[in-house]
Design a protein around this motif. Sequence first.
Motif, short mmCIF file in Angstrom:
data_model
loop_
_atom_site.label_atom_id
_atom_site.label_comp_id
_atom_site.label_asym_id
_atom_site.label_seq_id
_atom_site.Cartn_x
_atom_site.Cartn_y
_atom_site.Cartn_z
N ILE A 233 -22.57 8.77 13.83
CA ILE A 233 -22.20 9.34 12.54
C ILE A 233 -23.27 10.34 12.10
N PRO A 234 -22.90 11.58 11.83
CA PRO A 234 -23.89 12.56 11.41
C PRO A 234 -24.41 12.25 10.01
N SER A 235 -25.64 12.64 9.75
CA SER A 235 -26.20 12.44 8.42
C SER A 235 -25.71 13.55 7.48
N GLY A 236 -25.79 13.29 6.20
CA GLY A 236 -25.49 14.32 5.21
C GLY A 236 -24.05 14.43 4.77
N ILE A 237 -23.18 13.52 5.26
CA ILE A 237 -21.76 13.54 4.84
C ILE A 237 -21.44 12.20 4.21
N ASP A 238 -20.83 12.23 3.03
CA ASP A 238 -20.43 10.99 2.37
C ASP A 238 -19.49 10.20 3.27
N ARG A 239 -19.65 8.89 3.28
CA ARG A 239 -18.86 8.05 4.18
C ARG A 239 -17.36 8.29 4.04
N GLU A 240 -16.88 8.39 2.80
CA GLU A 240 -15.45 8.55 2.56
C GLU A 240 -14.93 9.92 2.97
N LYS A 241 -15.81 10.87 3.18
CA LYS A 241 -15.40 12.23 3.55
C LYS A 241 -15.50 12.49 5.05
N LEU A 242 -15.99 11.52 5.80
CA LEU A 242 -16.13 11.69 7.24
C LEU A 242 -14.75 11.77 7.90
N ALA A 243 -14.66 12.58 8.96
CA ALA A 243 -13.43 12.72 9.74
C ALA A 243 -13.76 12.55 11.22
N ASP A 244 -12.74 12.32 12.02
CA ASP A 244 -12.95 12.12 13.46
C ASP A 244 -13.75 13.26 14.08
N LYS A 245 -13.50 14.47 13.64
CA LYS A 245 -14.16 15.64 14.22
C LYS A 245 -15.67 15.65 13.99
N ASP A 246 -16.15 14.83 13.06
CA ASP A 246 -17.58 14.79 12.74
C ASP A 246 -18.39 13.92 13.70
N ARG A 247 -17.74 13.14 14.52
CA ARG A 247 -18.46 12.24 15.42
C ARG A 247 -19.41 13.01 16.34
N VAL A 248 -20.58 12.41 16.60
CA VAL A 248 -21.57 13.02 17.49
C VAL A 248 -21.95 12.03 18.59
N TYR A 249 -22.78 12.50 19.51
CA TYR A 249 -23.21 11.66 20.63
C TYR A 249 -23.95 10.41 20.12
N PRO A 250 -23.84 9.29 20.84
CA PRO A 250 -24.61 8.10 20.48
C PRO A 250 -26.10 8.42 20.41
N GLY A 251 -26.73 8.00 19.33
CA GLY A 251 -28.15 8.25 19.15
C GLY A 251 -28.48 9.51 18.39
N ASP A 252 -27.49 10.38 18.18
CA ASP A 252 -27.72 11.63 17.46
C ASP A 252 -27.40 11.53 15.98
N GLY A 253 -27.04 10.33 15.51
CA GLY A 253 -26.65 10.16 14.11
C GLY A 253 -27.42 9.04 13.44
N ILE A 254 -26.79 8.42 12.47
CA ILE A 254 -27.47 7.42 11.63
C ILE A 254 -27.11 5.98 11.97
N ALA A 255 -26.24 5.76 12.94
CA ALA A 255 -25.89 4.39 13.31
C ALA A 255 -27.11 3.71 13.93
N PRO A 256 -27.36 2.44 13.63
CA PRO A 256 -28.51 1.71 14.19
C PRO A 256 -28.25 1.31 15.64
N TYR A 257 -28.36 2.27 16.53
CA TYR A 257 -27.86 2.06 17.89
C TYR A 257 -28.59 0.99 18.68
N GLN A 258 -29.91 0.87 18.49
CA GLN A 258 -30.60 -0.17 19.24
C GLN A 258 -30.14 -1.55 18.80
N GLU A 259 -29.90 -1.70 17.50
CA GLU A 259 -29.38 -2.96 16.97
C GLU A 259 -27.98 -3.23 17.52
N ILE A 260 -27.14 -2.21 17.55
CA ILE A 260 -25.78 -2.36 18.08
C ILE A 260 -25.84 -2.72 19.56
#
Length: 302
Positions: A233-260
């Motif tokens: 998930i890219p940073s800087g976009i409100d959660r409710e405004k996110l769209a499929d096209k906004d997805r980025v590569y794993p590790g390039d966003g704000i998801a806690p990937y090591q935890e996942i």
Amino acid sequence: MKRRNLIKSIALAPLVLTNTETFAKSQPKAESKIYFCLNTSTIRGQKLTLPEMIETSAKAGFDGMEIWVNEIEAYLASGKSLSSLKTLLEDSKQIPFNAIGFAPWMAQDSEKSKQGFAQMEKEMGMLAAIGCTRVAAPAIGATAPIDVMQSAEKFSQLLELGRKTGVMPQLEFWGSFGPFHSLSQCLSVAVAANDPDAKILPDVYHLYRGGSGYHGLKLLSGDAFDVIHVNDIPSGIDREKLADKDRVYPGDGIAPYQEIADSLTKMGGTKILSLELFNEKYWAEDALSVAKTGLEKTKKFF
């Protein structure tokens, strides 16, 4: 029991418990078996044919693919057969792990649901012919509020159809789809179905977009799901405004990937990490480069 024997049994109980616990702790839980999968949406914008997508996935180093049903239909419309597609996948050493379809099986309207089941049966037959043993089952046709028990009954029927065809449905939720947007809703329906073959299909993006978060993954056993869509998930976009096209590569966003990654690795069972992106920026780049980059970034965590 004589008083003497009773006292003796009580005295020995802690020792027995300790030995049992020690034995249990000495048996390490097997880690998950990880597979890397390319969802064809990731390179859809390059307008490749299905054979070209299969070649790209193989060259990039993926274990297999998640193919969309409409891509199989386009392949057949070009004059080719399901048997030739199966051969192509086998020769390319690409496992068709799962497929994406949109049959309205969960619709509350009985006629529409009936049509959805007919569509699912047809598509399951196609998938069985190419060796694909799973198919996504999103809540197409459902309207809010969904009835958990009614939806569970439909899912039970879908699982029966899966056993009949050899292609098992994976119950999927979408974060932006109001009627069925959260992990808790998905689990409620899967649990209420009370079926040993019930599995869900989570997605890193949808877990965030729908407000579920990631701690719920720690509560799931290794049998809860095989396939998970990976993305970020890219940073800087409100959660409710996110769209499929906004997805980025794993590790390039704000998801806690090591935890996942830690949760998925420790969970056990089969874990198929399917790279699913719809990013138009990536679609403008070389397909093989995108596939390789996505795989490399995913493997940093697994």
